[in-house]
Design a protein around this motif. Structure first.
Motif, PDB file in Angstrom:
ATOM      1  N   LEU A   1       0.857  -1.183   0.000  1.00 27.50           N
ATOM      2  CA  LEU A   1       0.000   0.000   0.000  1.00 27.50           C
ATOM      3  C   LEU A   1       0.893   1.232   0.000  1.00 27.50           C
ATOM      4  O   LEU A   1       1.780   1.360   0.846  1.00 27.50           O
ATOM      5  N   VAL A   2       0.667   2.117  -0.956  1.00 26.36           N
ATOM      6  CA  VAL A   2       1.475   3.327  -1.082  1.00 26.36           C
ATOM      7  C   VAL A   2       0.550   4.513  -1.286  1.00 26.36           C
ATOM      8  O   VAL A   2      -0.347   4.475  -2.142  1.00 26.36           O
ATOM      9  N   GLY A   3       0.756   5.578  -0.482  1.00 26.06           N
ATOM     10  CA  GLY A   3      -0.045   6.777  -0.664  1.00 26.06           C
ATOM     11  C   GLY A   3      -0.340   7.483   0.641  1.00 26.06           C
ATOM     12  O   GLY A   3       0.094   7.065   1.718  1.00 26.06           O
ATOM     13  N   GLU A   4      -1.096   8.569   0.548  1.00 29.17           N
ATOM     14  CA  GLU A   4      -1.488   9.358   1.720  1.00 29.17           C
ATOM     15  C   GLU A   4      -2.928   8.994   2.104  1.00 29.17           C
ATOM     16  O   GLU A   4      -3.857   9.183   1.319  1.00 29.17           O
ATOM     17  N   ALA A   5      -3.094   8.483   3.301  1.00 27.25           N
ATOM     18  CA  ALA A   5      -4.431   8.167   3.806  1.00 27.25           C
ATOM     19  C   ALA A   5      -4.977   9.368   4.577  1.00 27.25           C
ATOM     20  O   ALA A   5      -4.292   9.934   5.420  1.00 27.25           O
ATOM     21  N   ASN A   6      -6.196   9.766   4.270  1.00 27.93           N
ATOM     22  CA  ASN A   6      -6.842  10.879   4.955  1.00 27.93           C
ATOM     23  C   ASN A   6      -7.679  10.347   6.115  1.00 27.93           C
ATOM     24  O   ASN A   6      -8.640   9.603   5.904  1.00 27.93           O
ATOM     25  N   LEU A   7      -7.305  10.748   7.341  1.00 23.14           N
ATOM     26  CA  LEU A   7      -7.989  10.271   8.538  1.00 23.14           C
ATOM     27  C   LEU A   7      -8.949  11.346   9.050  1.00 23.14           C
ATOM     28  O   LEU A   7      -8.577  12.517   9.162  1.00 23.14           O
ATOM     29  N   VAL A   8     -10.153  10.931   9.357  1.00 28.80           N
ATOM     30  CA  VAL A   8     -11.178  11.839   9.879  1.00 28.80           C
ATOM     31  C   VAL A   8     -11.701  11.274  11.190  1.00 28.80           C
ATOM     32  O   VAL A   8     -12.073  10.096  11.263  1.00 28.80           O
ATOM     33  N   ALA A   9     -11.719  12.107  12.237  1.00 34.20           N
ATOM     34  CA  ALA A   9     -12.212  11.665  13.541  1.00 34.20           C
ATOM     35  C   ALA A   9     -13.704  11.343  13.464  1.00 34.20           C
ATOM     36  O   ALA A   9     -14.471  12.016  12.773  1.00 34.20           O
ATOM     37  N   THR A  10     -14.132  10.323  14.165  1.00 35.42           N
ATOM     38  CA  THR A  10     -15.530   9.898  14.141  1.00 35.42           C
ATOM     39  C   THR A  10     -16.232  10.242  15.450  1.00 35.42           C
ATOM     40  O   THR A  10     -15.592  10.381  16.499  1.00 35.42           O
ATOM     41  N   PHE A  11     -17.530  10.401  15.380  1.00 34.59           N
ATOM     42  CA  PHE A  11     -18.346  10.676  16.565  1.00 34.59           C
ATOM     43  C   PHE A  11     -19.701  10.010  16.371  1.00 34.59           C
ATOM     44  O   PHE A  11     -20.069   9.629  15.252  1.00 34.59           O
TER      45      PHE A  11
END
Length: 414
Positions: A348-358
């Protein structure tokens, strides 16, 4: 001399006292009742108006959650049967398709062709999958033998809460053991001779999905070899697109399938000759294809990657662009997909976008009926939320709607 006394004038009559009268009209008693009635009607109308506005009132809450990125550039090993939470699991999906096209016959030759068709194989024996090796035999009630050209796995059966069993099943192409039209048969039930003298003989079985066709022997009209080869390439392209489309359509929502995690195997079925009642000038060219795809449960892969790279994160996060990360698997591992591998390696290569969950539902519940002036205090209880705002309809509404369905949560990723 008598003296005449003048007459004394008579006193004026007494003055009559004037009496003034004021005419007062009595108002009917019912008039007050009418006033009260109109006041009540007015109050009811005002109340109804507020209720009406309240029923149409709504609120749209725009939430900007906390966000961060995760750089990926690594090789990962996935397991069919992981032994711990630190191991990523995978599953393999399979789909089979066939296609055909009629082309003009341009010559004659002596042919020896085997009949073929589609069957559905059932596992009513165990919850465990059963691997069938390449060339596994299937037998008709009349003793005709057909074989599968490639190895495959028949899923185990499932059982519901009532104890009712649903057999595992898989579709497969079978090809006749011998040439000739004797193997061109209709829909039948099949057994697996290799399981004789074994309990599996009665619990592993198959049923025809299509008739068996294409078997021939002797002088026959045939298609030009170049035309046939070109037609087969066209059919392969059609089958590839069909299989890839079906793979994405039939994929369950909680799984992810990467385009580079697919392997497709083609089987060139013998052309059906004119002697099989398709006409004297036409030949049916047939191709069969099977797709295997590596699939991952999305939540498991997200947790696996986030734990490896962002162990210090306080809030829960999800990766919103998981399918956009570049996935690559070696050709060697792709060839294993039809044989139930225990492990697979991929990168796996690349930028993962993380978003906080609620908890969106919980947030809506807390906003129900809240004062417009106090709603920011509700958001302070959610550390995953970076900022939030709300719009109300009508604008003068002082509270959030009492109906949860009137509150909409929109997440904005910046």
């Amino acid at each position: 001399v008598s003296r005449q006394i003048p007459d004394t004038p008579a006193p004026p009559p007494p003055r009559m006292k004037e009496t003034h009268y004021q005419i007062v009209e009595d108002k009917p008693k019912g008039s007050k009742r009418k006033i009260y009635l109109w006041l009540i009607v007015l109050i009811v109308l005002v109340g109804a108006g507020f209720m009406l506005f309240g029923s149409f009132a709504s609120a749209v809450v725009t939430v900007v959650p906390k966000q961060t990125t995760l750089s990926l550039n690594e090789v990962i090993t996935a397991y069919s049967k992981p032994e711990g939470e630190d191991q990523l699991s995978f599953q393999i999906m399979s789909i089979e398709e066939s296609a055909s096209k009629m082309i003009t016959a341009k010559g004659t030759e002596k042919v020896e062709k085997r009949s073929s068709g589609q069957i559905t194989i059932y596992n009513n024996h165990s919850i465990s999958p059963q691997k069938l090796i390449s060339s596994t035999r299937f037998e008709t009630p009349d003793g005709l033998i057909f074989r599968i050209p490639t190895a495959m796995v028949v899923p185990g059966y499932t059982k519901n809460a009532k104890g009712e069993i649903t057999p595992g099943k898989v579709e497969a192409t079978v090809i006749a053991d011998k040439t000739g039209s004797d193997y061109n048969i209709g829909l039948v039930d099949w057994t697996i001779p290799g399981f004789k003298n074994d309990p599996k003989y009665k619990t592993f079985y198959a049923k025809s999905k299509t008739p068996m066709t294409g078997g021939a022997s002797g002088e026959m009209r045939v298609a030009d070899k170049a035309d046939e080869a070109k037609t087969r390439e066209e059919l392969k392209q059609v089958l590839t697109e069909k299989l890839k489309s079906r793979a994405q359509t039939e994929l369950l929502a909680e799984f992810v399938l990467y385009p580079n995690a697919l392997a497709i195997q083609f089987s060139s079925l013998d052309p059906v000759s004119p002697d099989t009642a398709l006409g004297n000038e036409m030949v049916e060219v047939k191709e069969s294809a099977k797709l295997w795809g590596v699939i991952f449960k999305q939540s498991e892969m997200e947790d696996y990657l986030i734990k490896r790279k962002k162990a210090d994160l306080k809030e829960d996060y999800e990766i919103v662009n998981l399918t956009e990360i570049k996935f690559n698997m070696s050709a060697n591992d792709l060839t294993k997909l039809n044989s139930s591998p225990e492990t697979l390696d991929f990168s796996l290569v690349g930028e993962a976008n993380l978003v906080a969950t609620f908890n969106r539902q919980e947030l809506v519940t807390k906003l129900v009926g809240a004062k417009k002036s106090d709603y920011q205090k509700v958001f302070q209880g959610y550390p995953a939320i970076k900022e939030a705002s709300a719009k109300f309809k009508p604008p003068w509404t002082s509270h959030f709607p009492s109906d949860p369905s009137k509150i909409t949560i929109e997440t904005v990723i910046k």
